[in-house]
Scaffold this motif. Sequence first.
Motif, PDB file in Angstrom:
ATOM      1  N   CYS A 178       5.336  -5.184  -2.075  1.00  0.00           N
ATOM      2  CA  CYS A 178       5.024  -6.520  -1.565  1.00  0.00           C
ATOM      3  C   CYS A 178       6.248  -7.411  -1.696  1.00  0.00           C
ATOM      4  O   CYS A 178       6.839  -7.510  -2.771  1.00  0.00           O
ATOM      5  N   THR A 180       6.342 -10.681  -1.266  1.00  0.00           N
ATOM      6  CA  THR A 180       6.042 -11.985  -1.863  1.00  0.00           C
ATOM      7  C   THR A 180       6.245 -11.966  -3.378  1.00  0.00           C
ATOM      8  O   THR A 180       6.857 -12.861  -3.944  1.00  0.00           O
ATOM      9  N   CYS A 181       5.713 -10.918  -4.008  1.00  0.00           N
ATOM     10  CA  CYS A 181       5.774 -10.870  -5.469  1.00  0.00           C
ATOM     11  C   CYS A 181       6.749  -9.805  -5.953  1.00  0.00           C
ATOM     12  O   CYS A 181       6.860  -9.558  -7.145  1.00  0.00           O
ATOM     13  N   CYS A 229      -1.068 -12.300  -6.709  1.00  0.00           N
ATOM     14  CA  CYS A 229      -0.283 -12.584  -5.506  1.00  0.00           C
ATOM     15  C   CYS A 229      -1.214 -12.577  -4.295  1.00  0.00           C
ATOM     16  O   CYS A 229      -1.947 -11.616  -4.076  1.00  0.00           O
ATOM     17  N   THR A 231      -0.560 -12.388  -1.173  1.00  0.00           N
ATOM     18  CA  THR A 231      -0.165 -11.487  -0.082  1.00  0.00           C
ATOM     19  C   THR A 231      -0.722 -10.091  -0.302  1.00  0.00           C
ATOM     20  O   THR A 231      -1.312  -9.494   0.584  1.00  0.00           O
ATOM     21  N   CYS A 232      -0.540  -9.571  -1.516  1.00  0.00           N
ATOM     22  CA  CYS A 232      -0.983  -8.195  -1.797  1.00  0.00           C
ATOM     23  C   CYS A 232      -2.244  -8.187  -2.640  1.00  0.00           C
ATOM     24  O   CYS A 232      -2.735  -7.130  -3.013  1.00  0.00           O
TER      25      CYS A 232
HETATM   26 ZN   LIG Z   1       2.369  -9.403  -3.829  1.00  0.00          ZN
END
Ligand SMILES: [Zn+2]
Length: 396
Positions: A178, A180-181, A229, A231-232
């Motif tokens: 991911c 994002t994180c 997170c 996103t994931c």
């Molecule tokens: Zn993530």
Amino acid sequence: MPSATNKKDYYETLGVARTADGDEIRKSYRKLARKYHPDVNPGDKAAEERFKNVQEAYDVLSDDEKRKTYDQYGFYSPNIPPNGGGAAGNGPGFGGFDFAEYMRQQQQAGANAGTDEGEGLGGGSFRDIFGSFFGGRSRQAANQPERGSDLEYGLNVDFWQSIRGTQVKLNITRQETCETCHGTGSAGSNVAVCPECDGAGTVTQMAGAMKFNLTCPRCGGTGRLKNACPTCRGEGRISRPDTVEVRIPQGVVSGSRLRVAGKGNAGAGGGPAGDLYITVRVEEHPFFKRNGDNIDIQVPLTVSEAGLGAKIEVPTIDGRALLKIPQGTQNGQKFRLRDKGVFNARKNSRGDEIVEVVLRSPDVHNERTRELLRELAQVQTTDVRQDIWEKVQPAA
Ligand SMILES: [Zn+2]
Ligand SMILES: [Zn+2]
């Protein structure tokens, strides 16, 4: 074993006072579980033992009923009577572990964790511990690199692709780290939909033919994960379509398994990605049949070609080739065309083509053919079935 185990001081094991409340016990348990987790201490028997003890202590002290029993009698055992000997076993792995009870507890723990922002764990703790009992690796608890899982993919190639080799673009779905994180799965105080139950708060479990709706162990029924997170949704990885170019080698056989290193699912905690395995299925050709590195083919032959001998053209994977048919060839006879088979990269050589001739009766639609056949019948007086008559009768 059980008697010795039962006499352990669970409070001492967890490093808490006898007056400690549920929160203190849980916090201490998490700290210790991380410290002694087998993933963090590979091969360390002492740590493994500590980890088991910590689990056991928490199992009892986190449950009000069990804790009461323990406080009163100095031990707790759901299914082993105090002097019951080793009936329940205490071998490696589960030992006398009560899984249903564990599930229930963890669901509670997960629910509590949802309201506990200080530790930044969300409901992830359940999965961490849960995974460890099934040989799964525990990313968040151990923060150890974890290799991504392998992917399996089936691929059909046509006959010619298998003979000549080919380059294929595969559209696959694989887990990637991911962005994002960066794979950690956590993101401050954000709230994400629980990926375990998709926000429903319950999960369905099968036990034989029975179906149970359980409170989602990941989010404790809230359907949301804190500090995860978005996103994931705390997984650290995201499933994404990906295009992978694969070189199918010349001469690939149906059922071959090809490995594309590093194209499986992404790893966690800096671990390497898994591999992509492609199982190739070769579609059949209407005439050419693969037989290892050889190619088998049946080719029709006229009666006159078979009788008089001939040079005929036969198909090969390289195009047409000349095959010499000797006089008096019989139906089903086989001829070898050397090096007209499939290239084998390992042997750096080619197989052969094996031609089986199939005799075709002449077309008797014109009078001239029938006339010639009648003439032939007059000349050819040998009984072609003599052999059979000799062998078919029982011995006198
Ligand atoms: Zn993530
Ligand atoms: Zn959930």
